[in-house]
Design a protein around this motif. Structure first.
Motif, PDB file in Angstrom:
ATOM      1  N   TRP A  58     -18.231  18.493   2.807  1.00 32.77           N
ATOM      2  CA  TRP A  58     -19.940  17.524   1.513  1.00 32.77           C
ATOM      3  C   TRP A  58     -20.742  16.237   2.068  1.00 32.77           C
ATOM      4  O   TRP A  58     -20.099  16.012   2.867  1.00 32.77           O
ATOM      5  N   MET A  59     -21.838  17.307   2.106  1.00 32.01           N
ATOM      6  CA  MET A  59     -23.032  15.764   2.639  1.00 32.01           C
ATOM      7  C   MET A  59     -22.762  14.103   1.667  1.00 32.01           C
ATOM      8  O   MET A  59     -23.497  13.334   1.945  1.00 32.01           O
ATOM      9  N   GLY A  60     -22.494  14.565   0.488  1.00 36.61           N
ATOM     10  CA  GLY A  60     -22.140  13.825  -0.413  1.00 36.61           C
ATOM     11  C   GLY A  60     -23.520  13.660  -0.931  1.00 36.61           C
ATOM     12  O   GLY A  60     -23.064  12.641  -2.159  1.00 36.61           O
ATOM     13  N   GLU A  88     -31.357  11.265  -6.857  1.00 35.63           N
ATOM     14  CA  GLU A  88     -29.760  12.021  -5.532  1.00 35.63           C
ATOM     15  C   GLU A  88     -28.273  11.670  -6.649  1.00 35.63           C
ATOM     16  O   GLU A  88     -28.518  10.695  -7.488  1.00 35.63           O
ATOM     17  N   LEU A  89     -27.876  13.102  -7.016  1.00 29.81           N
ATOM     18  CA  LEU A  89     -26.488  12.562  -7.732  1.00 29.81           C
ATOM     19  C   LEU A  89     -25.401  12.462  -6.688  1.00 29.81           C
ATOM     20  O   LEU A  89     -25.955  13.077  -5.504  1.00 29.81           O
ATOM     21  N   ASP A  90     -24.336  11.925  -7.006  1.00 26.30           N
ATOM     22  CA  ASP A  90     -23.487  11.743  -6.036  1.00 26.30           C
ATOM     23  C   ASP A  90     -21.901  13.219  -5.817  1.00 26.30           C
ATOM     24  O   ASP A  90     -21.289  13.275  -7.187  1.00 26.30           O
ATOM     25  N   THR A  91     -22.609  13.770  -4.807  1.00 27.17           N
ATOM     26  CA  THR A  91     -21.946  15.439  -4.758  1.00 27.17           C
ATOM     27  C   THR A  91     -19.915  15.411  -4.666  1.00 27.17           C
ATOM     28  O   THR A  91     -19.558  15.359  -5.445  1.00 27.17           O
ATOM     29  N   PHE A 112     -30.401  29.540   4.921  1.00 27.76           N
ATOM     30  CA  PHE A 112     -31.395  27.946   3.653  1.00 27.76           C
ATOM     31  C   PHE A 112     -30.528  27.656   3.573  1.00 27.76           C
ATOM     32  O   PHE A 112     -30.288  26.301   3.398  1.00 27.76           O
ATOM     33  N   PRO A 113     -28.724  28.022   3.031  1.00 27.71           N
ATOM     34  CA  PRO A 113     -27.072  26.700   2.694  1.00 27.71           C
ATOM     35  C   PRO A 113     -27.654  26.318   4.071  1.00 27.71           C
ATOM     36  O   PRO A 113     -27.202  24.288   3.817  1.00 27.71           O
ATOM     37  N   PRO A 114     -26.301  26.275   5.172  1.00 26.36           N
ATOM     38  CA  PRO A 114     -26.764  25.629   6.004  1.00 26.36           C
ATOM     39  C   PRO A 114     -27.696  24.842   6.355  1.00 26.36           C
ATOM     40  O   PRO A 114     -27.309  23.414   6.592  1.00 26.36           O
ATOM     41  N   PHE A 115     -29.269  25.391   6.621  1.00 25.82           N
ATOM     42  CA  PHE A 115     -30.102  24.392   7.134  1.00 25.82           C
ATOM     43  C   PHE A 115     -30.207  22.852   5.940  1.00 25.82           C
ATOM     44  O   PHE A 115     -30.413  21.695   5.468  1.00 25.82           O
ATOM     45  N   LEU A 116     -30.297  23.659   4.165  1.00 26.58           N
ATOM     46  CA  LEU A 116     -29.812  22.639   3.186  1.00 26.58           C
ATOM     47  C   LEU A 116     -29.314  21.259   4.064  1.00 26.58           C
ATOM     48  O   LEU A 116     -29.535  20.672   3.523  1.00 26.58           O
ATOM     49  N   LYS A 117     -27.511  21.367   3.877  1.00 26.29           N
ATOM     50  CA  LYS A 117     -26.926  20.948   4.212  1.00 26.29           C
ATOM     51  C   LYS A 117     -27.275  19.676   4.880  1.00 26.29           C
ATOM     52  O   LYS A 117     -27.126  18.219   5.383  1.00 26.29           O
ATOM     53  N   LYS A 118     -27.903  20.271   6.274  1.00 28.97           N
ATOM     54  CA  LYS A 118     -28.575  19.748   8.182  1.00 28.97           C
ATOM     55  C   LYS A 118     -29.929  18.807   7.157  1.00 28.97           C
ATOM     56  O   LYS A 118     -29.884  17.813   7.927  1.00 28.97           O
ATOM     57  N   ALA A 119     -30.271  19.070   6.112  1.00 27.68           N
ATOM     58  CA  ALA A 119     -31.262  18.187   5.446  1.00 27.68           C
ATOM     59  C   ALA A 119     -30.461  16.939   5.090  1.00 27.68           C
ATOM     60  O   ALA A 119     -31.596  16.180   4.014  1.00 27.68           O
TER      61      ALA A 119
END
Length: 205
Positions: free
Chosen positions: A8-10, A24-27, A103-110
């Motif tokens: 998780w990115m968090g 922002e919410l905490d994952t 979209f999903p991996p790049f959302l995480k990379k962002a």
């Protein structure tokens, strides 16, 4: 931000289109109790969408959530969950979909594990996420466009590496079975395209 743990990115992005508030919410407040992207998205739905809310009302949430294996390179892990109250089923109720693509991996990379969208923008808009920051932008240049035309317009504005979720004319016109589409032709039914359109939101990029 919570410690980056177990894929998780968090951070989960929370966008209120009515007030233009972005928080922002905490994952990790969810990840240890609820399984994967579907589990977290479902929990967020049950926290935030009350039974009397209509699927096309501003109080409905459109929740996009990746999983812990996203952006790791694991085969088949490049997918994400979409959760909302669906206008396609009668009576309207909870529904989820599953999409693939870039979209999903790049959302995480962002910098984000997911996005929760609420409210309704006062004009056609889109949400742009870049390097841990998000903003609501004027989406008039995207309105009235098909998915392929949205791709061309976003690439012209942000470069060829932009990735997105959008809907076509059916979603804008609140067709109850309108789909969501990604830039890599992933799709989800459930009427989620109409939910996006009801929020005056054309895309998340």
């Amino acid at each position: 931000m919570a410690e980056q743990l177990c894929g998780w990115m968090g951070k989960i992005l929370k966008v209120d289109l009515t007030s233009s508030d972005i928080v922002e919410l905490d994952t990790m407040d969810y990840a240890e109790r609820f399984l994967g992207g579907r589990g977290i998205a479902t929990r967020l739905y049950w926290e935030e969408v009350t039974p009397e809310v209509g699927a096309l009302e501003p109080e409905n949430r459109l929740i996009l959530m990746t999983g812990p294996m996203g952006a790791t390179g694991a085969q088949g892990a490049s997918r994400f969950e979409v959760v909302a109250k669906s206008p396609m089923i009668l009576p309207e109720g909870f529904c989820y979909g599953n999409l693939g693509g870039h979209f999903p991996p790049f959302l995480k990379k962002a910098g984000y594990d997911g996005v929760v969208v609420s409210g309704r923008a006062d004009r056609p808009s889109y949400v742009l996420v870049t390097d841990g920051k998000a903003e609501i932008r004027d989406g008039a240049f995207l309105w009235g466009k098909s998915v392929s035309e949205v791709r061309e317009a976003l690439q012209a504005a942000h470069g060829e590496k932009v990735h997105f979720v959008t809907t076509g004319l059916a979603g804008e016109n609140l067709c109850r079975n309108a789909t969501l589409m990604t830039d890599h032709e992933g799709s989800a039914t459930g009427g989620f395209g109409a939910v996006l359109g009801s929020k005056n939101l054309k895309a998340i990029a």
